[in-house]
Design an enzyme around this catalytic site. Structure first.
Site, PDB file in Angstrom:
ATOM      1  CE1 TYR A   1      -3.338  -2.752   0.176  1.00 17.33           C
ATOM      2  CE2 TYR A   1      -3.687  -2.292   2.499  1.00 17.33           C
ATOM      3  CZ  TYR A   1      -4.013  -2.997   1.354  1.00 17.33           C
ATOM      4  OH  TYR A   1      -5.000  -3.947   1.401  1.00 17.33           O
TER       5      TYR A   1
ATOM      6  CE  LYS B   1      -6.105  -7.984   1.414  1.00 17.52           C
ATOM      7  NZ  LYS B   1      -6.412  -6.620   1.741  1.00 17.52           N
TER       8      LYS B   1
END
Ligand code: FBP
Length: 251
Positions: A144, A175
């Site tokens: 992220y 992810k």
């Protein structure tokens, strides 16, 4: 290459994320989904490829009887959303050894790419990869982009860069947040190379919009989704699960 077969079906995957109690606080929950047993029920009935938990919840709720019913992805680091005004750091809270003792089939770790504490996280993540791969345990990187240094930069490009960091650091799966379009996600998948990509569900959205994001994710070459709120905040979590699975596993 680490074997992903315990947490995939024909190379595709749907994970049920339930670490928001730490990451977001109680604001995400109602009287039903605040109870980890409710989520375990969804995970098992919905035949998810794995459930994502922090170690405390795993220790108290993921007991022997569940180990054959649904695989566990143990999230090794985490933080609250209460610390403001500085770049994020998510400390390692659980070791690979502890995750294995809890019955994990894979481990997860968040790297805030771009944070002033990035080097602490990349260093911890590398150690996690080293230890996990010695035990043939897959590692999923929550990649992220965050922090002051990324302000004003192209978000799509940052997500692709973060996915690439996952490949460079040895993640088996990254992810990522949805970058907004098919083209942008194709670039993320390309950047990740042989590292597989799963897309994060995000805040609860209108069903049609959410399912079209799932469709785009698969079209772009992601192997699947790691979803939390869009399933367990739904009035019909199993119905929602079936719709997501139809998209991911029918291609
Ligand atoms: P959701 O599907 O509910 O968005 O969960 C995905 C996830 O990555 C969780 O694993 C994590 O708790 C949360 O999102 C973190 O999101 P953020 O850092 O954007 O608050």
């Amino acid at each position: 290459m680490v074997d992903l077969s315990k947490i995939t079906t024909n190379g595709k995957a749907l994970y049920l994320a339930y670490d928001q109690g730490m990451e977001h606080g109680l604001g995400d929950f109602d009287d039903e989904n605040v109870d980890p047993n409710y989520i375990l029920g969804i995970g098992i009935s919905g035949k998810y490829n794995a459930l994502i938990l922090q170690k405390g919840v795993a220790e108290k709720y993921y007991d022997e009887s569940l180990k054959s019913k649904i695989p566990l992805i143990l999230k090794l680091n985490g933080k609250t959303n209460l610390v403001k005004g500085q770049d994020p750091y998510s400390p390692l809270l659980c070791t690979v050894e502890e995750a294995l003792d809890l019955g994990a089939s894979a481990v997860g770790y968040t790297v805030y790419v771009g944070s002033e504490f990035e080097s602490k996280m990349t260093s911890e993540f590398s150690q996690v990869v080293r230890e996990a791969h010695q035990k043939n345990l897959p590692v999923i990187g929550w990649m992220y982009p965050r922090g002051k240094s990324i302000a004003g930069k192209d978000e799509k490009e940052l997500i692709a860069y973060a996915a690439r960091m996952g490949l460079e650091l040895g993640a088996d799966i990254v992810k990522v947040k949805y970058p907004g379009s098919l083209e942008a996600l194709k670039r993320v998948v390309e950047a990740a190379g042989k590292t597989k990509v799963v897309v994060s569900g995000g805040e609860k959205a209108e069903e049609k919009i959410f399912l079209s994001m799932v469709k785009t994710a698969i079209e772009a070459g992601a192997i699947g989704m790691a979803v939390g709120r869009n399933v367990w905040q739904s009035k019909d979590p199993i119905g929602m699960t079936e719709k997501i699975k139809e998209i991911i596993f029918s291609v």
